[in-house]
Design a protein around this motif. Structure first.
Motif, mmCIF file in Angstrom:
data_model
loop_
_atom_site.group_PDB
_atom_site.id
_atom_site.type_symbol
_atom_site.label_atom_id
_atom_site.label_comp_id
_atom_site.label_asym_id
_atom_site.label_seq_id
_atom_site.Cartn_x
_atom_site.Cartn_y
_atom_site.Cartn_z
ATOM 1 N N PHE A 170 32.657 45.906 48.287
ATOM 2 C CA PHE A 170 32.749 47.055 47.379
ATOM 3 C C PHE A 170 34.190 47.267 46.934
ATOM 4 O O PHE A 170 34.477 47.418 45.742
ATOM 5 N N VAL A 171 35.105 47.269 47.898
ATOM 6 C CA VAL A 171 36.496 47.609 47.584
ATOM 7 C C VAL A 171 37.150 46.555 46.689
ATOM 8 O O VAL A 171 37.820 46.888 45.705
ATOM 9 N N THR A 172 36.929 45.272 47.028
ATOM 10 C CA THR A 172 37.630 44.243 46.245
ATOM 11 C C THR A 172 36.971 44.014 44.881
ATOM 12 O O THR A 172 37.599 43.452 43.985
ATOM 13 N N ALA A 173 35.721 44.437 44.705
ATOM 14 C CA ALA A 173 35.077 44.304 43.399
ATOM 15 C C ALA A 173 35.455 45.457 42.473
ATOM 16 O O ALA A 173 35.236 45.394 41.267
ATOM 17 N N HIS A 174 36.032 46.505 43.054
ATOM 18 C CA HIS A 174 36.328 47.705 42.270
ATOM 19 C C HIS A 174 37.628 47.515 41.488
ATOM 20 O O HIS A 174 38.602 46.996 42.022
ATOM 21 N N PRO A 175 37.637 47.937 40.212
ATOM 22 C CA PRO A 175 38.824 47.678 39.376
ATOM 23 C C PRO A 175 40.118 48.314 39.898
ATOM 24 O O PRO A 175 41.195 47.820 39.593
ATOM 25 N N THR A 176 40.038 49.382 40.700
ATOM 26 C CA THR A 176 41.277 50.022 41.152
ATOM 27 C C THR A 176 42.010 49.196 42.207
ATOM 28 O O THR A 176 43.178 49.437 42.486
ATOM 29 N N THR A 177 41.320 48.248 42.826
ATOM 30 C CA THR A 177 41.933 47.531 43.958
ATOM 31 C C THR A 177 42.843 46.394 43.494
ATOM 32 O O THR A 177 43.914 46.166 44.054
ATOM 33 N N LYS A 178 42.398 45.662 42.504
ATOM 34 C CA LYS A 178 43.236 44.654 41.839
ATOM 35 C C LYS A 178 43.585 43.422 42.670
ATOM 36 O O LYS A 178 44.434 42.628 42.269
ATOM 37 N N SER A 179 43.002 43.248 43.827
ATOM 38 C CA SER A 179 43.232 41.972 44.528
ATOM 39 C C SER A 179 42.068 41.694 45.475
ATOM 40 O O SER A 179 41.381 42.607 45.930
ATOM 41 N N GLN A 180 41.850 40.410 45.690
ATOM 42 C CA GLN A 180 40.813 39.988 46.615
ATOM 43 C C GLN A 180 41.414 38.833 47.429
ATOM 44 O O GLN A 180 41.354 37.677 47.016
ATOM 45 N N PRO A 181 42.015 39.150 48.572
ATOM 46 C CA PRO A 181 42.777 38.132 49.310
ATOM 47 C C PRO A 181 41.952 36.895 49.682
ATOM 48 O O PRO A 181 42.495 35.787 49.724
ATOM 49 N N LEU A 182 40.655 37.082 49.966
ATOM 50 C CA LEU A 182 39.797 35.965 50.387
ATOM 51 C C LEU A 182 38.434 36.113 49.731
ATOM 52 O O LEU A 182 38.066 37.217 49.314
ATOM 53 N N PRO A 183 37.658 35.030 49.648
ATOM 54 C CA PRO A 183 36.314 35.127 49.056
ATOM 55 C C PRO A 183 35.449 36.162 49.795
ATOM 56 O O PRO A 183 35.657 36.404 50.991
ATOM 57 N N PRO A 184 34.463 36.729 49.084
ATOM 58 C CA PRO A 184 33.704 37.857 49.648
ATOM 59 C C PRO A 184 32.505 37.469 50.504
ATOM 60 O O PRO A 184 31.696 38.337 50.821
ATOM 61 N N ASP A 185 32.380 36.201 50.886
ATOM 62 C CA ASP A 185 31.148 35.776 51.576
ATOM 63 C C ASP A 185 31.341 35.524 53.066
ATOM 64 O O ASP A 185 30.517 34.875 53.707
ATOM 65 N N HIS A 186 32.417 36.035 53.661
ATOM 66 C CA HIS A 186 32.637 35.820 55.092
ATOM 67 C C HIS A 186 31.944 36.885 55.935
ATOM 68 O O HIS A 186 31.523 37.925 55.431
ATOM 69 N N GLY A 187 31.884 36.609 57.234
ATOM 70 C CA GLY A 187 31.195 37.519 58.158
ATOM 71 C C GLY A 187 31.945 38.819 58.377
ATOM 72 O O GLY A 187 31.362 39.909 58.386
#
Lengths: 460, 460
Positions: free
Chosen positions: A258-275
Motif C-alpha cells: 500500500f505504502v510504496t504504491a501510493h504517490p506520496t511515498t515516491k520510492s520502492q526500495p525492493l519489489p513488492p512480492d516478498h514475504g
C-alpha cells in the motif's frame, strides 16, 4: 468554580489564567483528536513554585488538574474533562544544564524534545530518545508517558534514560531528586512511579537525562525476508554480530504494498512480492570499519537465506527514502483510520498478525475500501496496525478496537506498547493487567492523590 | 506467637516451619555480620501459594515477615528482628524457562545467580547481572535490592534487566506480571516499586530477565593515569571509541599500594608510584577485530598522556591477576574494617576522596594501623571505601560512619550506591533523600503494607 479561578489569578497573576474564548482550541486535547471540551481554565505557569501553588489550590478546591505538554499523545491522556483546569507546561521550558563530566542534562518539562536533542548534540552527546513528533512533543510528556520511539532496541524506553526527576504532587509538595548518578540505591526509587503514569500521580517539572556518546557511523539497509522465523534469526544475529541494531523495523506485505504504491511515498526500495520487509539501522563507533562490517553481516544473512534481497543506503537521500516508506504516512490518507500500538511476545507476532487480519476480513470482507496494514519495532515486540474498513450502519471505531484488543488479549500481549492508556484504552486495560494489579494501581493513586484531582479518568 | 506457628504448621506442613534450635545460626542475618537474633520461626516454602498463605497468616496475626535470599547482603536488610518470622526463598529455586525467541528467562526467586547465569549461557545468552557473591546470592534478593556489580556501566543495574515480576503482597495477594515485552505501557509499571525496596513492599517470587547476546571478545587492561581529569577523559573516549567499556574500575594509590604489597595478592601489574589506576574491560562482538581496536584505543590514550602506562592481559591468568588486585581481598585482613558503598557526582569523586581522607587523618592520624583505601566502579559514579583505624576508648564503627556519610552529604552523593539501606544506613537515608521523599516512601509503605509486617525497620 469561580473561586478557584479567582484564587489562581491572585496567586499566579491574571495573565497566566485564561478562560473561555481566551483558550485556544488546541488545548481541548491531544493528537488523537478525541478531545471535545475546552477546559474550565488554562494556566501556563513559568516556575515550579507556581505549579506547586496551582496544585495546592486545586487540591483544596477539589478541582481536576490536567497536565499538558506538546499535545502529541495518541491516547487522549491530555484531554481535559469538562470542569477541569488544563496546566500547560509550555512556558516552563529550557535546558538548564549539560554536565559533560557526569554525561547528563537537566531539562525543564516543557522543553520540546528536539530542543533538548540539539542541546545535547551541541555539547557532543546523544540524547537517545527520539520519535516522529520530536519538534512539538515536550520532554515532560515524553517521560510522563514513558515514550518509546525508534531506538528503544538500542537505548531503552524513556524510563531507561531518566536518572533524576522533579515532580509536584497533588497537594503541591515539590519532590526534587535531580540525581545524576548511575547507581543510587538510597531508598525507594520514587521517580519510577511518575514515569509512565501519564500525569495521574504527579506532574513532572524537571528531568535529568543520561546522555550517550554521539554515534560515529550510521548504516541503513532495506531488506526483504522470506518469512517471520528468518526475521527473528536475523535480529538475533544482528544483536550478536553488530552489538545490536539501533532500529529494526519490520513491515508486512500489506503495509509495504500500500505504502510504496501510493504517490506520496515516491520510492520502492525492493519489489513488492516478498514475504516480509525490514529496515535495519546500525549506529556504531568506528566510522572506518563499520560500513564494511554491516555489509559483511548482510552478505552472510543473504548467503544463509535469512534475507532474500537487500539495498544499503548510499547517501542521506536514500536513508530518508527508506524511512519514508517505514513511516507509512500514505496510510493517513485512508478514511476513518484506526491506529493501534500493541506489543506481543516476539515469537508470536506473525501469528497474531495473521489471526487479526483473518478476523478483520471475516467481518469486513476484502475490497478496495478495506485495509489492514501491519508494521512495527519488532525488536521491541511492538506492533502497529492501521485499519480502515467500510463501516455499516451502527458500526464504528469501537468495533475495530474490540476485535483487535480481544486478539491481543488472546495472544497475551499488551494493549499499549508505547502510546499509553489515556482515555482511549482504559476500557481495555484489563485485557493486559490482572484485577489484582489494577487494584494496586488504584491503591497507589489513592495514596498519592487522595482527592483524585490529577488527570482524573485517565489510565485507571 | 504460638498461634501463628501452629497455623503455619497446619497450612504448610510441620517440616516447613522450624523454631528454636532447629534454625541454623546463619539465618540470624546477612554477610554484614550484624544479625544477632534468631527469628521466632524459619519457613522455607516450596511454592508461591505457600508463600501467599504464610503472608496472609502473618498479616492477620500482625507478625513481621522477613524475606531471606542467599544472605549475601551487606546492609542488614535480611536480619530478622526478635519476634519476626524469616521466610527463606532457598527452596523456591530453579530456572523455569529460557525463551530464545523473546530473549528472556523466567527464574524463581530462590535461584542462585550463578545457576541462572549458567542456564542463560547454555542457551547461548548472557544474563548480564554479575557480582562477587554470584555463587550464593539469589536472584530474588538481587532484584529486591536492585543489585549492581561490575558490568552496570554496560548493562545497567538489576532494574534494567527485569522485564517481568511476580510478587506476593503483605496480605497474600499474588501479583503476577511475567511480561517478556520490551515495550509495555499498559498502566503503571508496578514492578518498579518492588525492585530495590528490599522486601518492604512485597516478596518477589518470579523474575523475567532480559537476556543479551554472549560477547564474542573480551579485552582487559590495567592502566595507570596521571590524575583524575585524565580518568574522566579516558572514560569518555572509551564510550565514544569502543562503544562503552564493560568495566571501568578505578583504584586510588592508597588502595593499590596496600593491596599489591600484600602477600595474598601475588601480582603488581604496574609500579606503585602512579597517580591513579584503572582496570578497563571491553566486551565486543567481533573476535577478530576487537583486540586490535582495544590496543589502538590504549595507544591513543598513551600518546595523548591520558594514561602513563598500561598492560593488556595476554591470557586468562593475567585477567584473573588484574581482577584479583581490583577485588582487594587483602583489605579483609585489616582489623575492624568498615566498608562503604557510596555514589557521588562523577566530576567530584577525586575531591571527595581527598576530603574524606583528610578528615579521617585529622581524627585518626597516619600510622601503620590507619588505613583508608578508595576504589570503585567510577563509570557508574560508585565509590567504595575501606577504613581501618585504631579506635580510642568509646570510639567505634559508628564514628567512621558519621564522618564518611557527612562528607557524602556535603558532596551531594548517595549513602548507598548498590548495597541498599537495610538497617545499617537507615539513620543516614536523610543525608541523600529529602524529608518530602521519605514521607512519600512512608505513604507507599502504608498503602501496600498497612500493618507493617514486611521486613519492618528496614530502609525507612
Amino acid at each position: 468554580m469561580g473561586d478557584i479561578i479567582a484564587a489562581l489569578r491572585l496567586e499566579l497573576g491574571a495573565d497566566q489564567v485564561l478562560t473561555g474564548a481566551e483558550i485556544g482550541t488546541r488545548y481541548r486535547g491531544d493528537m488523537s483528536g478525541t478531545g471535545t471540551t475546552l477546559p474550565l481554565a488554562l494556566i501556563r505557569p513559568r516556575a515550579v513554585a507556581e505549579i506547586a501553588t496551582a496544585l495546592r489550590l486545586a487540591n483544596e478546591a477539589g478541582i481536576a488538574m490536567v497536565p499538558q505538554g506538546g499535545l502529541t499523545g495518541l491516547a487522549g491522556g491530555a484531554n481535559p474533562g469538562a470542569g477541569a483546569i488544563a496546566l500547560s507546561l509550555e512556558r516552563w521550558s529550557g535546558v538548564e544544564e549539560v554536565d559533560a563530566q557526569a554525561g547528563t542534562m537537566t531539562v525543564r518539562a516543557g522543553t520540546p524534545l528536539e530542543t533538548a536533542q540539539e542541546a545535547a548534540a551541541s555539547a557532543g552527546f546523544l540524547l537517545p530518545l527520539d520519535l516522529g513528533s520530536r519538534g512539538s512533543a515536550q520532554v515532560g510528556g515524553n517521560v510522563a508517558t514513558n515514550a518509546g520511539g525508534n531506538r528503544v532496541i538500542r537505548y531503552g524506553m524513556a524510563r531507561a534514560l531518566v536518572l533524576g526527576l522533579e515532580v509536584v504532587l497533588a497537594d503541591g509538595t515539590v519532590l526534587t531528586n535531580l540525581n545524576k548518578m548511575l547507581k543510587n540505591n538510597a531508598g525507594f526509587d520514587l521517580k519510577q512511579l511518575f514515569i509512565g503514569s501519564e500525569g495521574t500521580l504527579g506532574i513532572i517539572t524537571r528531568i535529568v537525562f543520561r546522555l550517550r556518546p554521539l554515534p560515529r557511523s550510521t548504516s541503513t539497509a532495506f531488506c526483504a525476508a522470506p518469512d517471520y522465523p528468518s526475521i527473528l534469526e536475523l535480529l538475533r544475529r544482528a544483536e550478536g554480530e553488530l552489538g545490536g541494531p539501533s532500529a529494526f523495523e519490520v513491515m508486512w506485505p500489506d503495509f509495504y504494498r500500500f505504502v510504496t504504491a501510493h504517490p506520496t511515498t515516491k520510492s520502492q526500495p525492493l519489489p513488492p512480492d516478498h514475504g516480509l520487509y525490514v529496515l535495519i539501522e546500525h549506529q556504531g563507533n568506528d566510522a572506518a570499519a563499520d560500513p564494511e562490517r554491516f555489509e559483511t553481516f548482510l552478505g552472510g544473512a543473504l548467503e544463509d537465506g535469512l534475507i532474500a534481497d537487500a539495498v544499503i543506503a548510499r547517501n542521506e537521500k536514500e536513508v530518508q527514502d527508506f524511512w519514508r516508506v517505514r513511516e507509512g504516512l500514505a496510510l493517513d490518507t485512508l478514511p476513518h483510520l484506526v491506529n493501534f500500538d500493541v506489543s506481543l511476545p516476539m515469537g508470536r507476532i506473525d501469528d497474531f498478525a495473521a489471526a487479526c487480519r483473518q478476523k478483520l476480513l471475516a467481518r469486513w470482507p476484502a475490497g478496495p475500501e478495506s485495509h489492514a496494514a501491519f508494521f512495527g519495532h519488532i525488536g521491541d515486540s511492538n506492533l502497529h496496525i492501521c485499519v480502515s474498513v467500510p463501516y455499516r450502519a451502527g458500526e464504528g471505531m469501537h468495533d475495530v478496537d474490540e476485535l483487535v484488543y480481544a486478539t491481543v488479549r488472546d495472544f497475551e500481549g499488551s494493549v499499549s506498547a508505547e502510546h499509553g492508556i489515556g482515555t482511549l484504552k482504559r476500557d481495555y486495560l484489563g485485557h493486559s493487567r490482572s484485577p489484582a494489579e489494577i487494584a494496586v494501581m488504584r491503591r497507589l493513586k489513592a495514596a498519592l492523590d487522595p482527592r483524585g484531582i490529577l488527570n482524573p479518568g485517565k489510565v485507571i
